[in-house]
Design an enzyme around this catalytic site. Structure first.
Site, PDB file in Angstrom:
ATOM      1  CE  LYS A  13       3.066   0.002   3.311  1.00  0.00           C
ATOM      2  NZ  LYS A  13       2.916   1.452   3.046  1.00  0.00           N
ATOM      3  NE  ARG A  88      -3.338  -0.446   2.841  1.00  0.00           N
ATOM      4  CZ  ARG A  88      -2.253  -0.531   2.096  1.00  0.00           C
ATOM      5  NH1 ARG A  88      -1.725  -1.690   1.817  1.00  0.00           N
ATOM      6  NH2 ARG A  88      -1.701   0.551   1.626  1.00  0.00           N
ATOM      7  NE  ARG A 127       5.404   4.939  -5.239  1.00  0.00           N
ATOM      8  CZ  ARG A 127       4.596   4.416  -4.320  1.00  0.00           C
ATOM      9  NH1 ARG A 127       5.085   3.639  -3.390  1.00  0.00           N
ATOM     10  NH2 ARG A 127       3.323   4.700  -4.341  1.00  0.00           N
ATOM     11  NE  ARG A 162       1.315   2.381  -6.587  1.00  0.00           N
ATOM     12  CZ  ARG A 162       1.399   2.057  -5.298  1.00  0.00           C
ATOM     13  NH1 ARG A 162       2.463   1.419  -4.847  1.00  0.00           N
ATOM     14  NH2 ARG A 162       0.425   2.348  -4.472  1.00  0.00           N
ATOM     15  NE  ARG A 173      -1.862   5.141  -2.078  1.00  0.00           N
ATOM     16  CZ  ARG A 173      -0.770   5.377  -2.810  1.00  0.00           C
ATOM     17  NH1 ARG A 173      -0.839   6.167  -3.866  1.00  0.00           N
ATOM     18  NH2 ARG A 173       0.372   4.822  -2.504  1.00  0.00           N
TER      19      ARG A 173
HETATM   20  P1  AP5 Z   1       7.917   2.864  -1.110  1.00  0.00           P
HETATM   21  O1  AP5 Z   1       8.859   1.838  -0.578  1.00  0.00           O
HETATM   22  O2  AP5 Z   1       7.405   2.672  -2.492  1.00  0.00           O
HETATM   23  O3  AP5 Z   1       6.724   3.095  -0.068  1.00  0.00           O
HETATM   24  P2  AP5 Z   1       5.559   2.141   0.379  1.00  0.00           P
HETATM   25  O4  AP5 Z   1       5.436   2.273   1.862  1.00  0.00           O
HETATM   26  O5  AP5 Z   1       5.726   0.763  -0.169  1.00  0.00           O
HETATM   27  O6  AP5 Z   1       4.341   2.914  -0.292  1.00  0.00           O
HETATM   28  P3  AP5 Z   1       3.126   2.426  -1.172  1.00  0.00           P
HETATM   29  O7  AP5 Z   1       2.587   3.662  -1.832  1.00  0.00           O
HETATM   30  O8  AP5 Z   1       3.467   1.280  -2.055  1.00  0.00           O
HETATM   31  O9  AP5 Z   1       2.157   1.966  -0.062  1.00  0.00           O
HETATM   32  P4  AP5 Z   1       0.678   1.928  -0.127  1.00  0.00           P
HETATM   33  O10 AP5 Z   1       0.494   1.276   1.176  1.00  0.00           O
HETATM   34  O11 AP5 Z   1      -0.091   3.164  -0.330  1.00  0.00           O
HETATM   35  O12 AP5 Z   1       0.387   1.125  -1.481  1.00  0.00           O
HETATM   36  P5  AP5 Z   1       0.023  -0.389  -1.728  1.00  0.00           P
HETATM   37  O13 AP5 Z   1       0.580  -0.791  -3.021  1.00  0.00           O
HETATM   38  O14 AP5 Z   1       0.295  -1.216  -0.541  1.00  0.00           O
HETATM   39  O15 AP5 Z   1       8.622   4.289  -0.997  1.00  0.00           O
HETATM   40  C1  AP5 Z   1       8.052   5.447  -1.571  1.00  0.00           C
HETATM   41  C2  AP5 Z   1       9.153   6.287  -2.250  1.00  0.00           C
HETATM   42  O16 AP5 Z   1      10.007   6.829  -1.260  1.00  0.00           O
HETATM   43  C3  AP5 Z   1      10.054   5.458  -3.178  1.00  0.00           C
HETATM   44  O17 AP5 Z   1      10.305   6.195  -4.347  1.00  0.00           O
HETATM   45  C4  AP5 Z   1      11.351   5.245  -2.389  1.00  0.00           C
HETATM   46  O18 AP5 Z   1      12.487   5.218  -3.236  1.00  0.00           O
HETATM   47  C5  AP5 Z   1      11.369   6.450  -1.465  1.00  0.00           C
HETATM   48  N1  AP5 Z   1      11.904   6.107  -0.154  1.00  0.00           N
HETATM   49  C6  AP5 Z   1      11.653   4.979   0.572  1.00  0.00           C
HETATM   50  N2  AP5 Z   1      12.321   5.018   1.743  1.00  0.00           N
HETATM   51  C7  AP5 Z   1      13.001   6.194   1.765  1.00  0.00           C
HETATM   52  C8  AP5 Z   1      13.879   6.831   2.713  1.00  0.00           C
HETATM   53  N3  AP5 Z   1      14.190   6.241   3.886  1.00  0.00           N
HETATM   54  N4  AP5 Z   1      14.385   8.043   2.392  1.00  0.00           N
HETATM   55  C9  AP5 Z   1      14.057   8.642   1.215  1.00  0.00           C
HETATM   56  N5  AP5 Z   1      13.262   8.101   0.266  1.00  0.00           N
HETATM   57  C10 AP5 Z   1      12.735   6.884   0.546  1.00  0.00           C
HETATM   58  O19 AP5 Z   1      -1.588  -0.302  -1.851  1.00  0.00           O
HETATM   59  C11 AP5 Z   1      -2.212   0.296  -2.972  1.00  0.00           C
HETATM   60  C12 AP5 Z   1      -3.726   0.119  -2.885  1.00  0.00           C
HETATM   61  O20 AP5 Z   1      -4.057  -1.301  -2.875  1.00  0.00           O
HETATM   62  C13 AP5 Z   1      -4.398   0.653  -1.604  1.00  0.00           C
HETATM   63  O21 AP5 Z   1      -4.661   2.044  -1.721  1.00  0.00           O
HETATM   64  C14 AP5 Z   1      -5.676  -0.209  -1.571  1.00  0.00           C
HETATM   65  O22 AP5 Z   1      -6.648   0.257  -2.477  1.00  0.00           O
HETATM   66  C15 AP5 Z   1      -5.183  -1.563  -2.048  1.00  0.00           C
HETATM   67  N6  AP5 Z   1      -4.738  -2.428  -0.930  1.00  0.00           N
HETATM   68  C16 AP5 Z   1      -3.440  -2.791  -0.653  1.00  0.00           C
HETATM   69  N7  AP5 Z   1      -3.385  -3.577   0.438  1.00  0.00           N
HETATM   70  C17 AP5 Z   1      -4.665  -3.717   0.872  1.00  0.00           C
HETATM   71  C18 AP5 Z   1      -5.260  -4.397   1.990  1.00  0.00           C
HETATM   72  N8  AP5 Z   1      -4.524  -5.084   2.877  1.00  0.00           N
HETATM   73  N9  AP5 Z   1      -6.605  -4.310   2.138  1.00  0.00           N
HETATM   74  C19 AP5 Z   1      -7.366  -3.635   1.249  1.00  0.00           C
HETATM   75  N10 AP5 Z   1      -6.871  -2.951   0.188  1.00  0.00           N
HETATM   76  C20 AP5 Z   1      -5.530  -2.991   0.004  1.00  0.00           C
END
Ligand code: AP5
Length: 230
Positions: A13, A88, A127, A162, A173
């Site tokens: 994402k 979410r 990552r 991270r 997660r």
């Molecule tokens: P990347 O693009 O970083 O993946 P992502 O989907 O953004 O993953 P995140 O871990 O950031 O998502 P998340 O939802 O767990 O974390 P968030 O920060 O939102 O890609 C991952 C890796 O793969 C990268 O190294 C990339 O290079 C590689 N890659 C990407 N695409 C590829 C492909 N096609 N082929 C090969 N490699 C590829 O949330 C963190 C925390 O915040 C949550 O756990 C929660 O506690 C809190 N939080 C966030 N949002 C909310 C909400 N709405 N409500 C409540 N709590 C929340």
């Protein structure tokens, strides 16, 4: 363009949101990034959510919804935005619908990125990010050209990983995603907004698949090219 990117942790994402941001000149609004920024700056909000992010569970809805609503009111969201990691759960999806209605804004789509659970652990554990400009990298799938230097901003030795990217938290997660986030897919399907792309495809193909969903939305660069050609 106003879209939501949906998918489990590591689906790509953030990676795709950053690419779309550059192509369309609209901001990426990533709930996780906003929380991490608050933790880094030691704000009251940061202190409230730090342990929750470490555990990999969800921050309470009231806090998250208020933060996103205030962010959407910023002037840079006027021409569009990419929501990454929000909503979410169903309560957040309903709150977003209500909030956009009040602001007089319509969503173009909720784009679901599908990925196998087993591959996510590999993706997340490899990552890392540039601590200066936020550009994302991966040990195997997207290494920087020079291992110590950010391709985008040239910062040296500033890569960070991270604290919630360890296997135990990633599994929590993923569990949170399956139990709480997946139920919002029917919410957007019922409204005719749900689109699906294969998040397992190579990075560039995923971008192409997303762009193909919005043929009428020209990127600023396409516009310039069309003028030159015409
Ligand atoms: P990347 O693009 O970083 O993946 P992502 O989907 O953004 O993953 P995140 O871990 O950031 O998502 P998340 O939802 O767990 O974390 P968030 O920060 O939102 O890609 C991952 C890796 O793969 C990268 O190294 C990339 O290079 C590689 N890659 C990407 N695409 C590829 C492909 N096609 N082929 C090969 N490699 C590829 O949330 C963190 C925390 O915040 C949550 O756990 C929660 O506690 C809190 N939080 C966030 N949002 C909310 C909400 N709405 N409500 C409540 N709590 C929340």
């Amino acid at each position: 363009m106003r879209i939501i990117l949906l998918g489990p942790p590591g689906a790509g994402k953030g990676t795709q949101a950053r690419i779309l941001t550059e192509k369309y000149g609209i901001p990426q609004i990533a709930a996780g990034d906003l929380f991490r920024e608050n933790i880094k700056n030691k704000t009251a909000l940061g202190q409230q959510v730090e342990e929750i992010l470490k555990a990999g569970t969800l921050v309470p809805d009231a806090i998250t919804i208020k933060m996103i609503s205030e962010r959407l009111d910023q002037p840079d969201c006027k021409n569009g935005f990419i929501l990454d990691g929000f909503p979410r759960n169903v309560a957040q999806a309903e709150a977003l619908e209500e909030m956009l209605k009040k602001k007089g804004i319509k969503l173009d789509a909720a784009v679901q990125m599908t990925v196998d659970d087993d591959d996510l652990v590999e993706r997340i554990s490899g990552r890392f990010t540039c601590g200066d400009c936020g550009e994302g990298y991966h040990d195997k799938f997207k290494p920087p050209h020079d291992p110590d230097t950010c391709d985008k901003c040239g910062a040296k030795d500033h890569f960070t990983r991270r604290p919630d990217d360890n296997e135990e938290t990633v599994r929590t997660r993923l569990d949170t995603y399956h139990k709480q986030t997946k139920p919002i897919l029917p919410f957007y399907e019922e409204r005719g907004l749900l689109k699906t792309v294969d998040g397992m495809a190579p990075l560039k193909n995923v971008t192409a698949e997303i762009l193909a969903l919005f043929p009428s939305k020209k990127t600023p660069n396409q516009g310039i090219q069309a003028k030159k050609n015409g």
